[in-house]
Design a protein around this motif. Structure first.
Motif, PDB file in Angstrom:
ATOM      1  N   MET A   1       0.839  -1.201   0.000  1.00 41.99           N
ATOM      2  CA  MET A   1       0.000   0.000   0.000  1.00 41.99           C
ATOM      3  C   MET A   1       0.874   1.253   0.000  1.00 41.99           C
ATOM      4  O   MET A   1       1.901   1.297   0.662  1.00 41.99           O
ATOM      5  CB  MET A   1      -0.930   0.016   1.215  1.00 41.99           C
ATOM      6  CG  MET A   1      -1.742   1.301   1.371  1.00 41.99           C
ATOM      7  SD  MET A   1      -2.791   1.338   2.832  1.00 41.99           S
ATOM      8  CE  MET A   1      -4.112   0.271   2.275  1.00 41.99           C
ATOM      9  N   LYS A   2       0.443   2.261  -0.726  1.00 42.02           N
ATOM     10  CA  LYS A   2       1.127   3.546  -0.755  1.00 42.02           C
ATOM     11  C   LYS A   2       0.418   4.512   0.190  1.00 42.02           C
ATOM     12  O   LYS A   2      -0.808   4.635   0.151  1.00 42.02           O
ATOM     13  CB  LYS A   2       1.138   4.125  -2.176  1.00 42.02           C
ATOM     14  CG  LYS A   2       1.926   3.319  -3.177  1.00 42.02           C
ATOM     15  CD  LYS A   2       2.084   4.048  -4.498  1.00 42.02           C
ATOM     16  CE  LYS A   2       0.745   4.278  -5.171  1.00 42.02           C
ATOM     17  NZ  LYS A   2       0.913   4.887  -6.531  1.00 42.02           N
ATOM     18  N   LEU A   3       1.177   5.191   1.022  1.00 43.58           N
ATOM     19  CA  LEU A   3       0.646   6.228   1.895  1.00 43.58           C
ATOM     20  C   LEU A   3       1.092   7.577   1.360  1.00 43.58           C
ATOM     21  O   LEU A   3       2.289   7.862   1.287  1.00 43.58           O
ATOM     22  CB  LEU A   3       1.151   6.033   3.328  1.00 43.58           C
ATOM     23  CG  LEU A   3       0.377   5.063   4.219  1.00 43.58           C
ATOM     24  CD1 LEU A   3       0.379   3.667   3.642  1.00 43.58           C
ATOM     25  CD2 LEU A   3       0.955   5.054   5.631  1.00 43.58           C
ATOM     26  N   ILE A   4       0.135   8.399   0.935  1.00 43.62           N
ATOM     27  CA  ILE A   4       0.421   9.723   0.390  1.00 43.62           C
ATOM     28  C   ILE A   4       0.120  10.754   1.467  1.00 43.62           C
ATOM     29  O   ILE A   4      -1.032  10.971   1.839  1.00 43.62           O
ATOM     30  CB  ILE A   4      -0.403   9.989  -0.881  1.00 43.62           C
ATOM     31  CG1 ILE A   4      -0.083   8.941  -1.954  1.00 43.62           C
ATOM     32  CG2 ILE A   4      -0.136  11.400  -1.405  1.00 43.62           C
ATOM     33  CD1 ILE A   4      -0.937   9.036  -3.191  1.00 43.62           C
ATOM     34  N   LEU A   5       1.173  11.364   1.987  1.00 44.56           N
ATOM     35  CA  LEU A   5       1.059  12.321   3.080  1.00 44.56           C
ATOM     36  C   LEU A   5       1.064  13.735   2.527  1.00 44.56           C
ATOM     37  O   LEU A   5       1.811  14.042   1.596  1.00 44.56           O
ATOM     38  CB  LEU A   5       2.222  12.146   4.057  1.00 44.56           C
ATOM     39  CG  LEU A   5       2.622  10.714   4.420  1.00 44.56           C
ATOM     40  CD1 LEU A   5       3.803  10.720   5.384  1.00 44.56           C
ATOM     41  CD2 LEU A   5       1.459   9.943   4.983  1.00 44.56           C
ATOM     42  N   SER A   6       0.248  14.604   3.093  1.00 42.97           N
ATOM     43  CA  SER A   6       0.189  15.987   2.599  1.00 42.97           C
ATOM     44  C   SER A   6       0.053  16.968   3.756  1.00 42.97           C
ATOM     45  O   SER A   6      -0.537  16.658   4.789  1.00 42.97           O
ATOM     46  CB  SER A   6      -0.974  16.167   1.614  1.00 42.97           C
ATOM     47  OG  SER A   6      -2.217  15.908   2.250  1.00 42.97           O
ATOM     48  N   THR A   7       0.597  18.162   3.553  1.00 45.56           N
ATOM     49  CA  THR A   7       0.526  19.220   4.566  1.00 45.56           C
ATOM     50  C   THR A   7      -0.612  20.199   4.307  1.00 45.56           C
ATOM     51  O   THR A   7      -0.922  21.008   5.178  1.00 45.56           O
ATOM     52  CB  THR A   7       1.832  20.029   4.591  1.00 45.56           C
ATOM     53  OG1 THR A   7       1.987  20.704   3.329  1.00 45.56           O
ATOM     54  CG2 THR A   7       3.035  19.127   4.835  1.00 45.56           C
ATOM     55  N   SER A   8      -1.208  20.158   3.109  1.00 48.02           N
ATOM     56  CA  SER A   8      -2.103  21.216   2.623  1.00 48.02           C
ATOM     57  C   SER A   8      -1.306  22.512   2.554  1.00 48.02           C
ATOM     58  O   SER A   8      -0.069  22.502   2.633  1.00 48.02           O
ATOM     59  CB  SER A   8      -3.342  21.359   3.508  1.00 48.02           C
ATOM     60  OG  SER A   8      -4.106  20.171   3.495  1.00 48.02           O
ATOM     61  N   ASN A   9      -1.980  23.628   2.411  1.00 47.46           N
ATOM     62  CA  ASN A   9      -1.305  24.924   2.278  1.00 47.46           C
ATOM     63  C   ASN A   9      -0.889  25.429   3.653  1.00 47.46           C
ATOM     64  O   ASN A   9      -1.731  25.854   4.447  1.00 47.46           O
ATOM     65  CB  ASN A   9      -2.238  25.928   1.597  1.00 47.46           C
ATOM     66  CG  ASN A   9      -1.574  27.278   1.367  1.00 47.46           C
ATOM     67  OD1 ASN A   9      -0.381  27.452   1.592  1.00 47.46           O
ATOM     68  ND2 ASN A   9      -2.354  28.253   0.919  1.00 47.46           N
ATOM     69  N   ILE A  10       0.394  25.377   3.946  1.00 50.67           N
ATOM     70  CA  ILE A  10       0.845  25.764   5.286  1.00 50.67           C
ATOM     71  C   ILE A  10       0.786  27.277   5.496  1.00 50.67           C
ATOM     72  O   ILE A  10       0.902  27.742   6.635  1.00 50.67           O
ATOM     73  CB  ILE A  10       2.262  25.242   5.576  1.00 50.67           C
ATOM     74  CG1 ILE A  10       3.302  25.909   4.694  1.00 50.67           C
ATOM     75  CG2 ILE A  10       2.327  23.739   5.419  1.00 50.67           C
ATOM     76  CD1 ILE A  10       4.729  25.475   5.012  1.00 50.67           C
ATOM     77  N   MET A  11       0.588  28.040   4.429  1.00 52.53           N
ATOM     78  CA  MET A  11       0.475  29.493   4.575  1.00 52.53           C
ATOM     79  C   MET A  11      -0.887  29.905   5.126  1.00 52.53           C
ATOM     80  O   MET A  11      -1.045  31.010   5.653  1.00 52.53           O
ATOM     81  CB  MET A  11       0.720  30.189   3.238  1.00 52.53           C
ATOM     82  CG  MET A  11       2.043  29.843   2.574  1.00 52.53           C
ATOM     83  SD  MET A  11       3.475  30.070   3.647  1.00 52.53           S
ATOM     84  CE  MET A  11       3.421  31.834   3.940  1.00 52.53           C
ATOM     85  N   SER A  12      -1.884  29.035   4.989  1.00 47.05           N
ATOM     86  CA  SER A  12      -3.221  29.365   5.469  1.00 47.05           C
ATOM     87  C   SER A  12      -3.643  28.467   6.618  1.00 47.05           C
ATOM     88  O   SER A  12      -4.801  28.454   7.017  1.00 47.05           O
ATOM     89  CB  SER A  12      -4.238  29.230   4.321  1.00 47.05           C
ATOM     90  OG  SER A  12      -4.265  27.898   3.826  1.00 47.05           O
ATOM     91  N   SER A  13      -2.691  27.701   7.155  1.00 52.06           N
ATOM     92  CA  SER A  13      -2.996  26.788   8.251  1.00 52.06           C
ATOM     93  C   SER A  13      -3.361  27.565   9.503  1.00 52.06           C
ATOM     94  O   SER A  13      -2.752  28.572   9.844  1.00 52.06           O
ATOM     95  CB  SER A  13      -1.791  25.879   8.533  1.00 52.06           C
ATOM     96  OG  SER A  13      -1.989  25.135   9.710  1.00 52.06           O
ATOM     97  N   GLY A  14      -4.358  27.075  10.211  1.00 54.95           N
ATOM     98  CA  GLY A  14      -4.744  27.692  11.472  1.00 54.95           C
ATOM     99  C   GLY A  14      -3.858  27.261  12.618  1.00 54.95           C
ATOM    100  O   GLY A  14      -3.927  27.802  13.719  1.00 54.95           O
ATOM    101  N   GLN A  62      -8.972   6.110   1.213  1.00 55.51           N
ATOM    102  CA  GLN A  62      -8.262   5.094   0.440  1.00 55.51           C
ATOM    103  C   GLN A  62      -8.837   5.007  -0.963  1.00 55.51           C
ATOM    104  O   GLN A  62     -10.047   4.935  -1.155  1.00 55.51           O
ATOM    105  CB  GLN A  62      -8.350   3.719   1.103  1.00 55.51           C
ATOM    106  CG  GLN A  62      -7.540   2.653   0.369  1.00 55.51           C
ATOM    107  CD  GLN A  62      -7.376   1.372   1.166  1.00 55.51           C
ATOM    108  OE1 GLN A  62      -7.667   1.336   2.362  1.00 55.51           O
ATOM    109  NE2 GLN A  62      -6.908   0.317   0.507  1.00 55.51           N
ATOM    110  N   GLU A  63      -7.954   5.054  -1.954  1.00 55.83           N
ATOM    111  CA  GLU A  63      -8.317   4.871  -3.354  1.00 55.83           C
ATOM    112  C   GLU A  63      -7.396   3.817  -3.943  1.00 55.83           C
ATOM    113  O   GLU A  63      -6.191   4.027  -4.052  1.00 55.83           O
ATOM    114  CB  GLU A  63      -8.185   6.186  -4.134  1.00 55.83           C
ATOM    115  CG  GLU A  63      -9.145   7.274  -3.687  1.00 55.83           C
ATOM    116  CD  GLU A  63      -8.994   8.544  -4.497  1.00 55.83           C
ATOM    117  OE1 GLU A  63      -8.217   8.525  -5.485  1.00 55.83           O
ATOM    118  OE2 GLU A  63      -9.632   9.560  -4.151  1.00 55.83           O
TER     119      GLU A  63
END
Length: 315
Positions: A1-14, A62-63
């Protein structure tokens, strides 16, 4: 299985993000941004859950053979594409065979394009594993070579050039406008340039302790029309141990991986050895204002012999 990790946009993170100190080579920004994004999705999901620790299935998706951690929600750029300079840095990680890089390159770039809602990148910088720059060793060819099994040097210059061919193909297709390298000395550039068709326009180096860039590199870069930029990125930006801690059941972990990689039915979570494959960093700057609108990371880790044991809810 592949785990795809993401931070999203850290400039707009709360959430507050602890960024790396100036001139320190660190992965603090990546790790803290991932933890922050995980926590944000967990907090949102907890509004409909009990006080028990959330099952990761409530905030990930999961996809097929890929698990997106957390659930991926692209954040397209708000203004027309030509309003931005988009820079991407792709980190190939130590211990991962160079034969995988064609697939890895396309995976990473496709995620960035979809995340920002664009069709092309202005500049892509590639970071090869085991390639380091030390200004004090610029005149010493031997100091520029790392022959460890985790470096590209164990496979020779051919490994770097084969990887570059993939980037050249994307350049020819118009997906990438300019290509760059990281940590290349003048000696390394002199070996690399004759072997490639699309030459790098940028060389990004780490200048330790604010020391002066070697004159030999400045002159060589000028002669070959290569712009020198500085960075403070960690070479081994996502080691396996850090990845397991990040995704494990510990206090600061996401609770996705079981405490033990071996199969133990009584333990919830995914079992198996975790192997980080690559990390990509992207930055979108509004040209006329010089403001970073969108910045973030994706990382991909491969979970071997994956067996899922989900938590059993108590009565």
């Amino acid at each position: 299985m592949k785990l795809i990790l993401s931070t999203s946009n850290i400039m707009s993170s709360g959430q507050p993000i602890v960024r790396r100190p100036l001139f320190s080579k660190s992965n603090i920004e990546l790790i803290n941004s991932l933890r922050s994004n995980f926590a944000s999705f967990q907090h949102h999901s907890s509004s409909i859950a009990s006080s028990q620790r959330l099952d990761y299935g409530q905030w990930s998706t999961q996809e097929d053979d890929s698990l997106y951690v957390p659930t991926w929600q692209p954040t397209p750029l708000s203004e027309p594409r030509d309003s931005y300079d988009v820079t991407v840095k792709l980190f190939f990680l130590p211990g991962v065979p160079s034969s995988r890089r064609c697939k890895h390159t396309r995976e990473a770039i496709d995620l960035v394009l979809k995340e920002l809602g664009i069709e092309n990148i202005d500049l892509l910088i590639v970071s090869y594993p085991g390639v380091t720059f030390d200004a004090d060793d610029e005149e010493d060819v031997s100091a520029d070579e790392d022959e460890s099994a985790d470096s590209d040097e164990s496979e020779g210059l051919d490994a770097q050039v084969r990887t570059w061919r993939v980037l050249e193909s994307l350049h020819d297709q118009g997906v990438i406008s300019q290509l760059g390298v990281s940590e290349f000395s003048s000696q390394r550039l002199s070996k690399f340039l004759p072997e490639v068709q699309v030459r790098p326009t940028v060389d990004q180096i780490n200048v330790k302790d604010c020391c002066v860039v070697p004159k030999s590199l400045i002159m060589y870069a000028k002669e070959n029309k290569i712009e020198l930029l500085t960075h403070a990125d960690c070479m081994d930006i996502l080691p396996p141990g850090t990845t397991r801690e990040l995704l494990g059941p510990g206090k600061d972990g996401a609770g996705i991986l079981a405490a033990n990689a071996e199969v133990r039915p009584e333990e919830p979570g995914l079992k198996g050895d975790i192997e980080p494959q690559w990390v990509v960093k992207y930055t979108a700057v509004v040209k006329n204002r010089g403001v970073i609108e969108n910045k973030g990371y994706f990382a991909l880790a491969q979970l071997g012999s994956c067996i899922e044991e989900k938590p059993v809810a108590s009565a």
